[in-house]
Motif scaffolding. Structure first.
Motif, PDB file in Angstrom:
ATOM      1  N   ALA A  43      -1.861  26.843 -14.094  1.00 32.31           N
ATOM      2  CA  ALA A  43      -2.370  26.269 -15.338  1.00 32.31           C
ATOM      3  C   ALA A  43      -1.242  26.373 -16.359  1.00 32.31           C
ATOM      4  O   ALA A  43      -0.719  27.460 -16.605  1.00 32.31           O
ATOM      5  CB  ALA A  43      -3.596  27.040 -15.810  1.00 32.31           C
ATOM      6  N   ILE A  44      -0.841  25.242 -16.915  1.00 35.29           N
ATOM      7  CA  ILE A  44       0.353  25.249 -17.771  1.00 35.29           C
ATOM      8  C   ILE A  44       0.052  25.610 -19.221  1.00 35.29           C
ATOM      9  O   ILE A  44       0.967  25.771 -20.027  1.00 35.29           O
ATOM     10  CB  ILE A  44       1.090  23.894 -17.719  1.00 35.29           C
ATOM     11  CG1 ILE A  44       0.237  22.758 -18.322  1.00 35.29           C
ATOM     12  CG2 ILE A  44       1.489  23.567 -16.289  1.00 35.29           C
ATOM     13  CD1 ILE A  44       0.991  21.444 -18.466  1.00 35.29           C
ATOM     14  N   GLY A  45      -1.239  25.739 -19.576  1.00 42.63           N
ATOM     15  CA  GLY A  45      -1.579  26.091 -20.943  1.00 42.63           C
ATOM     16  C   GLY A  45      -1.439  24.942 -21.907  1.00 42.63           C
ATOM     17  O   GLY A  45      -1.270  25.151 -23.114  1.00 42.63           O
ATOM     18  N   HIS A  46      -1.516  23.723 -21.391  1.00 41.45           N
ATOM     19  CA  HIS A  46      -1.435  22.525 -22.235  1.00 41.45           C
ATOM     20  C   HIS A  46      -2.270  21.431 -21.578  1.00 41.45           C
ATOM     21  O   HIS A  46      -2.181  21.201 -20.366  1.00 41.45           O
ATOM     22  CB  HIS A  46       0.027  22.064 -22.371  1.00 41.45           C
ATOM     23  CG  HIS A  46       0.188  20.800 -23.159  1.00 41.45           C
ATOM     24  ND1 HIS A  46       0.079  20.765 -24.527  1.00 41.45           N
ATOM     25  CD2 HIS A  46       0.438  19.515 -22.766  1.00 41.45           C
ATOM     26  CE1 HIS A  46       0.276  19.525 -24.946  1.00 41.45           C
ATOM     27  NE2 HIS A  46       0.485  18.752 -23.891  1.00 41.45           N
ATOM     28  N   ALA A  47      -3.087  20.753 -22.356  1.00 46.16           N
ATOM     29  CA  ALA A  47      -3.928  19.639 -21.889  1.00 46.16           C
ATOM     30  C   ALA A  47      -4.852  20.045 -20.740  1.00 46.16           C
ATOM     31  O   ALA A  47      -5.287  19.191 -19.967  1.00 46.16           O
ATOM     32  CB  ALA A  47      -3.059  18.449 -21.465  1.00 46.16           C
ATOM     33  N   ASP A  48      -5.148  21.338 -20.638  1.00 47.18           N
ATOM     34  CA  ASP A  48      -6.016  21.865 -19.573  1.00 47.18           C
ATOM     35  C   ASP A  48      -5.505  21.520 -18.178  1.00 47.18           C
ATOM     36  O   ASP A  48      -6.282  21.425 -17.224  1.00 47.18           O
ATOM     37  CB  ASP A  48      -7.449  21.329 -19.724  1.00 47.18           C
ATOM     38  CG  ASP A  48      -8.091  21.733 -21.042  1.00 47.18           C
ATOM     39  OD1 ASP A  48      -7.862  22.877 -21.469  1.00 47.18           O
ATOM     40  OD2 ASP A  48      -8.800  20.903 -21.638  1.00 47.18           O
ATOM     41  N   ALA A  49      -4.201  21.336 -18.044  1.00 49.00           N
ATOM     42  CA  ALA A  49      -3.638  20.810 -16.798  1.00 49.00           C
ATOM     43  C   ALA A  49      -3.299  21.912 -15.799  1.00 49.00           C
ATOM     44  O   ALA A  49      -2.911  23.024 -16.171  1.00 49.00           O
ATOM     45  CB  ALA A  49      -2.384  20.005 -17.098  1.00 49.00           C
ATOM     46  N   LEU A  50      -3.444  21.546 -14.513  1.00 49.79           N
ATOM     47  CA  LEU A  50      -2.929  22.328 -13.398  1.00 49.79           C
ATOM     48  C   LEU A  50      -1.729  21.578 -12.838  1.00 49.79           C
ATOM     49  O   LEU A  50      -1.818  20.383 -12.552  1.00 49.79           O
ATOM     50  CB  LEU A  50      -3.982  22.484 -12.302  1.00 49.79           C
ATOM     51  CG  LEU A  50      -5.165  23.407 -12.587  1.00 49.79           C
ATOM     52  CD1 LEU A  50      -6.212  23.261 -11.481  1.00 49.79           C
ATOM     53  CD2 LEU A  50      -4.702  24.852 -12.684  1.00 49.79           C
ATOM     54  N   TYR A  51      -0.604  22.276 -12.674  1.00 47.82           N
ATOM     55  CA  TYR A  51       0.626  21.619 -12.235  1.00 47.82           C
ATOM     56  C   TYR A  51       1.259  22.468 -11.150  1.00 47.82           C
ATOM     57  O   TYR A  51       1.175  23.693 -11.174  1.00 47.82           O
ATOM     58  CB  TYR A  51       1.591  21.482 -13.416  1.00 47.82           C
ATOM     59  CG  TYR A  51       2.915  20.851 -13.087  1.00 47.82           C
ATOM     60  CD1 TYR A  51       3.009  19.503 -12.775  1.00 47.82           C
ATOM     61  CD2 TYR A  51       4.084  21.608 -13.112  1.00 47.82           C
ATOM     62  CE1 TYR A  51       4.232  18.919 -12.495  1.00 47.82           C
ATOM     63  CE2 TYR A  51       5.312  21.027 -12.841  1.00 47.82           C
ATOM     64  CZ  TYR A  51       5.381  19.684 -12.529  1.00 47.82           C
ATOM     65  OH  TYR A  51       6.585  19.104 -12.244  1.00 47.82           O
ATOM     66  N   GLY A  52       1.900  21.794 -10.185  1.00 56.78           N
ATOM     67  CA  GLY A  52       2.512  22.581  -9.134  1.00 56.78           C
ATOM     68  C   GLY A  52       3.404  21.793  -8.209  1.00 56.78           C
ATOM     69  O   GLY A  52       3.686  20.609  -8.433  1.00 56.78           O
TER      70      GLY A  52
END
Length: 321
Positions: A43-52
Motif C-alpha cells: 500500500a503506497i499511502g496515496h490514492a488508496d493504491a496497492l502497487y507492486g
C-alpha cells in the motif's frame, strides 16, 4: 526496444493464445525450468493504491522480466479508467538489455482468466454442466468467457455482493446461448465448477455450500489478508496452485495453513498435472480447488507471445533506448 501499446493488445492476443502460454509456463514451473522472483506488493499511502512487482525467469522459453502495477480503487469513478493498471517489461536474458515494454492491463485480465481455465481443463469433471460465479466485476466477464470454452456447460449461476452487477454475467451467458440464474450463496451448491473472483478480505463461500465433485478456482486472493472461501473448504478439497510459496503466503491457502487445517506439503502445482507427474482428479466425488495467486511468469509468458505477434503484424513500435 520494442513497445506494444495497450491499444494494440485486443487485436493481437486471443483467449486461446493466452491459454497456451499460461499452460506452457505452468508446466515449465513444475519441471523446474522456470521460477518466479519474490513478490513485492505494498500500500503506497496515496490514492488508496496497492502497487507492486512480479517477475521471473523461464529458462525453457528464455523469457526474463517483470510486471509493475497494481490496484487503484478510485480510478473508474474519478478518472474513467480501470482500477487495475500494469505494464510488463521484458529483458534479453543473455545481455540484460531491455527488449520490450508491453501494456499489461488487458494481458492481466486474459492471463488470469487463462489460469482458471487451465485448472478447469485439467481438474474439473468431464461431465460438468453448471458453472457458478462468485463475483461479477470487470474480471469476472473474462473468467466466464474463458471457462465456458472448457466444458459443455448448460447453465450459468452467479452471486455478487452488489446484485446490480450481475447483468455482467448474464451478458456473457447470453453470448454463449446459455441461461443465467442469480442465486444466493446456498444456491452455489448446484454448480459443478465455481470461480470466485472478488477483492474480499473475508470468507464468502463456506465449506458446506460446495457439493462433492465440484472444482473451485479461487482467483481473487493475491495479497496477504485477502480471503474468498472458508479455510475448512481447503481441508475438504485436494488443493492445487500456480506456485506453492505464493499460495501459502498471499493466496487462499494462507488462512488454511495458518489455522493448521492443511500443510504446505498438501498443495500441488497445477503444472504437475499438466506434465502428468500428478494424476489430478482422483474420483467423481473429489472436490478440487485451484488457488490462483497470479505469478509473474504468467505475465511474462503472455507478454512475450504478444510481442512476437506485434512484430509479425507490424504494430510493434521500435525505439532506440
Amino acid at each position: 526496444m520494442l513497445i506494444v501499446p495497450e491499444r494494440e493488445i485486443a487485436d493481437l492476443m486471443t483467449r486461446s493464445a493466452a491459454f497456451d502460454a499460461v499452460e506452457k509456463v505452468f508446466a515449465a514451473m513444475a519441471s523446474g525450468d522456470a521460477y518466479n522472483f519474490p513478490v513485492i506488493r505494498e500500500a503506497i499511502g496515496h490514492a488508496d493504491a496497492l502497487y507492486g512487482f512480479k517477475g521471473g525467469f523461464d529458462r525453457a522459453g528464455l523469457t526474463l522480466g517483470l510486471k509493475a502495477g497494481g490496484y487503484w480503487p478510485n480510478n473508474l469513478d474519478q478518472h474513467g479508467i480501470i482500477n487495475h493498471q500494469s505494464t510488463v517489461f521484458l529483458f534479453d536474458p543473455d545481455t540484460g538489455r531491455v527488449r520490450a515494454m508491453v501494456g499489461g492491463n488487458l494481458l492481466t485480465a486474459l492471463r488470469t482468466a487463462a489460469a482458471s481455465s487451465v485448472s478447469i481443463r485439467h481438474l474439473a469433471r468431464d461431465d460438468a454442466k453448471v458453472i457458478g460465479m462468485i463475483g461479477a466485476g470487470h474480471q469476472a466477464k473474462f473468467q466466464l468467457r474463458a471457462a465456458l470454452e472448457q466444458r459443455d456447460f448448460e447453465k450459468v449461476i452467479g452471486w455478487n455482493l452488489h446484485p446490480e452487477m450481475l447483468p455482467n454475467l448474464e451478458e456473457v451467458a447470453a453470448e454463449a446461448g446459455l441461461p443465467f440464474e442469480a442465486v444466493e450463496l446456498d444456491g452455489i451448491r448446484e454448480a459443478d465448477v465455481i470461480i470466485s473472483i472478488t477483492s474480499s478480505f473475508d470468507a464468502i463461500l463456506m465449506a458446506d455450500q460446495v457439493s462433492p465433485g465440484t472444482h473451485i478456482a479461487c482467483m481473487g486472493t493475491d495479497t496477504k489478508g485477502k480471503q474468498e472461501v472458508d479455510p475448512a473448504l481447503l481441508a475438504r478439497a485436494t488443493v492445487f496452485t500456480d506456485e506453492v510459496a505464493q499460495s501459502v503466503s498471499i493466496g487462499e491457502a494462507q488462512h488454511a495453513v495458518a489455522a493448521g487445517l492443511i500443510a504446505e506439503s498438501d498443495i500441488t502445482q497445477i503444472g504437475a498435472v499438466i506434465n502428468g507427474t500428478h494424476p489430478g482428479r482422483a474420483s467423481a466425488e473429489e472436490i478440487t480447488l485451484f488457488d490462483g495467486t497470479g505469478v509473474g511468469l504468467q505475465d511474462l509468458a503472455v507478454a512475450a507471445a504478444v510481442v512476437d505477434l506485434a512484430v509479425q503484424n507490424g504494430v510493434a513500435v521500435e525505439v532506440d533506448f
